[in-house]
Design an enzyme around this catalytic site. Structure first.
Site, PDB file in Angstrom:
ATOM      1  CE1 TYR A  12       9.774  27.998  31.475  1.00 14.38           C
ATOM      2  CE2 TYR A  12       8.843  25.908  32.181  1.00 14.38           C
ATOM      3  CZ  TYR A  12       9.492  26.673  31.223  1.00 14.38           C
ATOM      4  OH  TYR A  12       9.846  26.103  30.027  1.00 14.38           O
ATOM      5  CD  GLU A  39       7.256  12.810  21.333  1.00 12.42           C
ATOM      6  OE1 GLU A  39       7.819  13.810  21.828  1.00 12.42           O
ATOM      7  OE2 GLU A  39       7.597  12.333  20.236  1.00 12.42           O
ATOM      8  CE1 TYR A  83       6.338  12.135  29.874  1.00 10.43           C
ATOM      9  CE2 TYR A  83       6.405  13.308  31.965  1.00 10.43           C
ATOM     10  CZ  TYR A  83       6.854  12.286  31.145  1.00 10.43           C
ATOM     11  OH  TYR A  83       7.819  11.415  31.606  1.00 10.43           O
ATOM     12  CB  ILE A  98       6.666   1.432  20.339  1.00 11.34           C
ATOM     13  CG1 ILE A  98       6.082   2.824  20.605  1.00 11.34           C
ATOM     14  CG2 ILE A  98       8.081   1.302  20.893  1.00 11.34           C
ATOM     15  CD1 ILE A  98       5.789   3.099  22.069  1.00 11.34           C
ATOM     16  CE  LYS A 123       5.957   7.438  30.885  1.00 12.56           C
ATOM     17  NZ  LYS A 123       6.767   6.576  29.963  1.00 12.56           N
ATOM     18  CB  THR A 161       7.251  10.113  35.034  1.00 15.48           C
ATOM     19  OG1 THR A 161       7.289  11.323  35.775  1.00 15.48           O
ATOM     20  CG2 THR A 161       5.894  10.044  34.363  1.00 15.48           C
ATOM     21  CG  ASP A 162       8.194  12.119  40.048  1.00 10.81           C
ATOM     22  OD1 ASP A 162       8.058  12.556  38.881  1.00 10.81           O
ATOM     23  OD2 ASP A 162       8.934  12.663  40.894  1.00 10.81           O
ATOM     24  CD  GLU A 163       6.652  15.190  35.332  1.00 12.54           C
ATOM     25  OE1 GLU A 163       5.779  15.823  34.719  1.00 12.54           O
ATOM     26  OE2 GLU A 163       7.868  15.335  35.148  1.00 12.54           O
TER      27      GLU A 163
HETATM   28  P1  NAD Z   1      13.752  11.232  25.737  1.00  8.33           P
HETATM   29  O1  NAD Z   1      12.703  12.132  25.188  1.00  8.33           O
HETATM   30  O2  NAD Z   1      15.146  11.739  25.921  1.00  8.33           O
HETATM   31  O3  NAD Z   1      13.888   9.918  24.809  1.00  8.33           O
HETATM   32  C1  NAD Z   1      12.786   9.242  24.309  1.00  8.33           C
HETATM   33  C2  NAD Z   1      13.277   8.290  23.225  1.00  8.33           C
HETATM   34  O4  NAD Z   1      12.132   7.571  22.718  1.00  8.33           O
HETATM   35  C3  NAD Z   1      13.931   8.994  22.033  1.00  8.33           C
HETATM   36  O5  NAD Z   1      15.106   8.317  21.669  1.00  8.33           O
HETATM   37  C4  NAD Z   1      12.875   8.898  20.934  1.00  8.33           C
HETATM   38  O6  NAD Z   1      13.440   8.877  19.632  1.00  8.33           O
HETATM   39  C5  NAD Z   1      12.195   7.587  21.280  1.00  8.33           C
HETATM   40  N1  NAD Z   1      10.819   7.510  20.780  1.00  8.33           N
HETATM   41  C6  NAD Z   1       9.852   8.466  20.868  1.00  8.33           C
HETATM   42  N2  NAD Z   1       8.719   8.030  20.284  1.00  8.33           N
HETATM   43  C7  NAD Z   1       8.965   6.747  19.834  1.00  8.33           C
HETATM   44  C8  NAD Z   1       8.188   5.777  19.166  1.00  8.33           C
HETATM   45  N3  NAD Z   1       6.925   6.028  18.835  1.00  8.33           N
HETATM   46  N4  NAD Z   1       8.757   4.590  18.873  1.00  8.33           N
HETATM   47  C9  NAD Z   1      10.061   4.332  19.196  1.00  8.33           C
HETATM   48  N5  NAD Z   1      10.848   5.240  19.823  1.00  8.33           N
HETATM   49  C10 NAD Z   1      10.307   6.433  20.137  1.00  8.33           C
HETATM   50  O7  NAD Z   1      13.144  10.677  27.083  1.00  8.33           O
HETATM   51  P2  NAD Z   1      13.890  10.257  28.438  1.00  8.33           P
HETATM   52  O8  NAD Z   1      14.039  11.450  29.291  1.00  8.33           O
HETATM   53  O9  NAD Z   1      15.057   9.432  28.082  1.00  8.33           O
HETATM   54  O10 NAD Z   1      12.754   9.337  29.095  1.00  8.33           O
HETATM   55  C11 NAD Z   1      12.708   7.937  28.839  1.00  8.33           C
HETATM   56  C12 NAD Z   1      11.549   7.338  29.604  1.00  8.33           C
HETATM   57  O11 NAD Z   1      11.714   7.589  31.000  1.00  8.33           O
HETATM   58  C13 NAD Z   1      10.192   7.931  29.220  1.00  8.33           C
HETATM   59  O12 NAD Z   1       9.256   6.900  29.199  1.00  8.33           O
HETATM   60  C14 NAD Z   1       9.906   8.918  30.344  1.00  8.33           C
HETATM   61  O13 NAD Z   1       8.521   9.066  30.543  1.00  8.33           O
HETATM   62  C15 NAD Z   1      10.571   8.241  31.524  1.00  8.33           C
HETATM   63  N6  NAD Z   1      11.043   9.127  32.598  1.00  8.33           N
HETATM   64  C16 NAD Z   1      11.820  10.198  32.312  1.00  8.33           C
HETATM   65  C17 NAD Z   1      12.292  10.993  33.354  1.00  8.33           C
HETATM   66  C18 NAD Z   1      13.210  12.163  33.110  1.00  8.33           C
HETATM   67  O14 NAD Z   1      13.539  12.909  34.048  1.00  8.33           O
HETATM   68  N7  NAD Z   1      13.695  12.391  31.899  1.00  8.33           N
HETATM   69  C19 NAD Z   1      11.940  10.703  34.666  1.00  8.33           C
HETATM   70  C20 NAD Z   1      11.125   9.575  34.916  1.00  8.33           C
HETATM   71  C21 NAD Z   1      10.699   8.799  33.867  1.00  8.33           C
HETATM   72  P1  TYD Z   2      11.647  20.020  33.317  1.00  9.98           P
HETATM   73  O1  TYD Z   2      13.111  19.776  33.231  1.00  9.98           O
HETATM   74  O2  TYD Z   2      10.918  20.413  32.083  1.00  9.98           O
HETATM   75  O3  TYD Z   2      11.012  18.710  33.974  1.00  9.98           O
HETATM   76  P2  TYD Z   2       9.497  18.460  34.545  1.00  9.98           P
HETATM   77  O4  TYD Z   2       8.622  19.542  34.088  1.00  9.98           O
HETATM   78  O5  TYD Z   2       9.173  17.147  33.922  1.00  9.98           O
HETATM   79  O6  TYD Z   2       9.647  18.395  36.033  1.00  9.98           O
HETATM   80  O7  TYD Z   2      11.396  21.144  34.407  1.00  9.98           O
HETATM   81  C1  TYD Z   2      11.872  21.008  35.734  1.00  9.98           C
HETATM   82  C2  TYD Z   2      11.342  22.179  36.534  1.00  9.98           C
HETATM   83  O8  TYD Z   2      11.951  23.383  36.032  1.00  9.98           O
HETATM   84  C3  TYD Z   2       9.845  22.391  36.377  1.00  9.98           C
HETATM   85  O9  TYD Z   2       9.323  22.867  37.626  1.00  9.98           O
HETATM   86  C4  TYD Z   2       9.729  23.468  35.319  1.00  9.98           C
HETATM   87  C5  TYD Z   2      10.965  24.311  35.555  1.00  9.98           C
HETATM   88  N1  TYD Z   2      11.544  24.961  34.367  1.00  9.98           N
HETATM   89  C6  TYD Z   2      11.862  26.328  34.403  1.00  9.98           C
HETATM   90  O10 TYD Z   2      11.641  27.022  35.420  1.00  9.98           O
HETATM   91  N2  TYD Z   2      12.420  26.884  33.292  1.00  9.98           N
HETATM   92  C7  TYD Z   2      12.664  26.157  32.154  1.00  9.98           C
HETATM   93  O11 TYD Z   2      13.172  26.739  31.146  1.00  9.98           O
HETATM   94  C8  TYD Z   2      12.354  24.768  32.144  1.00  9.98           C
HETATM   95  C9  TYD Z   2      12.592  23.921  30.918  1.00  9.98           C
HETATM   96  C10 TYD Z   2      11.798  24.189  33.284  1.00  9.98           C
END
Ligand code: NAD
Ligand code: TYD
Length: 360
Positions: free
Chosen positions: A220, A82, A163, A58, A167, A137-139
């Site tokens: 953790y 990321e 992170y 991107i 965001k 994200t809610d974070e």
């Molecule tokens: P993920 O890490 O599984 O996937 C990210 C994707 O983005 C990958 O396919 C990666 O190759 C691609 N990518 C990374 N850098 C790039 C770049 N510079 N250009 C083009 N592509 C690139 O992430 P996810 O869990 O699928 O999250 C997707 C989105 O949703 C993110 O923006 C994240 O912040 C948001 N989000 C995730 C969660 C969650 O629980 N996973 C919750 C709320 C919001």
């Molecule tokens: P994670 O899935 O990394 O999501 P986020 O940090 O974005 O919420 O972690 C979810 C919760 O689980 C978080 O409180 C951290 C905890 N955690 C562990 O206790 N052990 C682990 O190995 C991982 C990856 C996360």
């Protein structure tokens, strides 16, 4: 035609699956294929003319501008990021580069493209109906005390991890591009997702993977940190709804009304695996739980008030945690080859053979 960024990742790939269940409108999928992006998430669409995959960053202005000019999407859904907090603690640079600088680049290219679209609503795409949906994200809201109300859209951004800060920065850029330039944006802030195709570094797939491999299940700190869990398909349906009917310039919180301490989540997964795939020695998977050093700056509690999206757009989650976690565990049990593939070096080698190292 819509453009999806990060469509080979966990949520992006699930979004493409959900999209094609409901629509035949083609999708261009721009993804860098980092460790988290995997085309094995999209094998169902390998020969499908509705899905057009492009490997790219991107942050690459020329490539993104050329894609927009060539395909003329009517909307962009921006997932690329990321996304793992632990990685952001050990290496924040990539998070600033993709989540902040990358989103800035994408906004600038999109603004240029959008400014040249025709004004008339009878043509598609047009300036009025174009949408840029930023997935966040809610974070960004920081952490809650036990007595606090769940995050509302009006909560201030108080990010605590690199992170979350990256965001939050991208959310602010998106907001500013709307207020300053009038770009029609939408932002969604969602809680923790779980479901198929999640890279086994996040809590739920990591626990399933380690349990089956006979490895420790790392908890953790005291394991009493609380997260709100949402099945990924519910998240994808919410994004589709916001894209369709959300008011531009607005943000929508998305969550499952489903707060759980990590210890409960891990114990539930262990109980499901005890039933579905008992340990060869007949003992319980919880015996593999291992308390480890806490994550630095670990947020204690996230919770989402998803009232706005329910009131305004009629969305609410369909999957309960109890049913969703069983489905998810079964998916990982049935897709051992996918897990082996994404956690081995073989897939990375294939990506490099196919596309070169692409600046990594
Ligand atoms: P993920 O890490 O599984 O996937 C990210 C994707 O983005 C990958 O396919 C990666 O190759 C691609 N990518 C990374 N850098 C790039 C770049 N510079 N250009 C083009 N592509 C690139 O992430 P996810 O869990 O699928 O999250 C997707 C989105 O949703 C993110 O923006 C994240 O912040 C948001 N989000 C995730 C969660 C969650 O629980 N996973 C919750 C709320 C919001
Ligand atoms: P994670 O899935 O990394 O999501 P986020 O940090 O974005 O919420 O972690 C979810 C919760 O689980 C978080 O409180 C951290 C905890 N955690 C562990 O206790 N052990 C682990 O190995 C991982 C990856 C996360």
């Amino acid at each position: 035609m819509i453009l999806v960024t990060g469509g080979a990742g966990f949520i992006g790939a699930n979004f493409i699956h959900t999209w094609f269940k409901h629509s035949d409108e083609p999708v261009i999928n721009l993804d860098k294929l980092t460790y988290a992006g995997n085309l094995a998430n999209l094998t169902a669409f390998r020969e499908d003319p509705r899905h057009f995959f492009v490997r790219g960053d991107i942050g690459d202005r020329e490539q993104v501008a050329a894609l927009l000019a060539q395909h003329q999407p009517r909307a962009i859904v921006h997932f690329a990021a990321e996304s793992h907090v632990d990685r952001s603690i050990f290496g924040p640079g990539a998070f600033i580069q993709t989540n902040v600088v990358g989103t800035f680049n994408l906004l600038e290219i999109t603004r240029d493209y959008w400014s040249r679209l025709p004004e008339t609503a009878s043509e598609s795409p047009n300036k009025q109906d174009f949408r840029f949906l930023h997935v966040s994200t809610d974070e960004v809201y920081g952490t809650l005390k036990p007595e606090d109300h769940p995050f509302r859209e009006t909560n201030p951004h108080q990010p605590n991890s690199p992170y979350a800060a990256s965001k939050a920065a991208s959310d602010h850029l998106v907001r500013a591009w709307h207020h300053t330039y009038g770009l029609p944006v939408l932002t969604t802030n969602c809680s923790n997702n779980y479901g198929p195709y999640q890279f086994p570094e996040k809590l739920i797939p990591l626990v399933i993977h380690n349990a089956l491999a006979g490895k420790p299940l790392p908890i953790y700190g005291d394991g009493m940190q609380v997260r709100d869990w949402l099945h990924v398909e519910d998240h994808c349906l919410a994004i589709m709804r916001v894209l369709e009917a959300g008011r531009t310039g607005e943000t929508y919180n998305i969550g499952g009304w489903n707060e759980k301490p990590n210890l409960d989540v891990v114990r539930t997964i262990c109980a499901v695996l005890d039933r579905e795939r008992p340990r060869p020695d007949g003992r319980d998977y919880v015996e593999q739980m291992t308390f480890v050093q806490d994550r630095p700056g670990h947020d204690r509690r996230y919770a989402i008030d998803a009232g706005k999206i329910e009131r305004e757009l009629g969305w609410r989650p369909e999957e309960t945690f109890e049913s969703g976690i069983v489905k998810t565990a079964r998916w990982y049990l049935d897709h051992a080859a996918w897990v082996a593939d994404v956690t081995s070096g073989a897939y990375r080698q294939w990506v490099e053979q196919q596309y070169g190292t692409h600046g990594e």
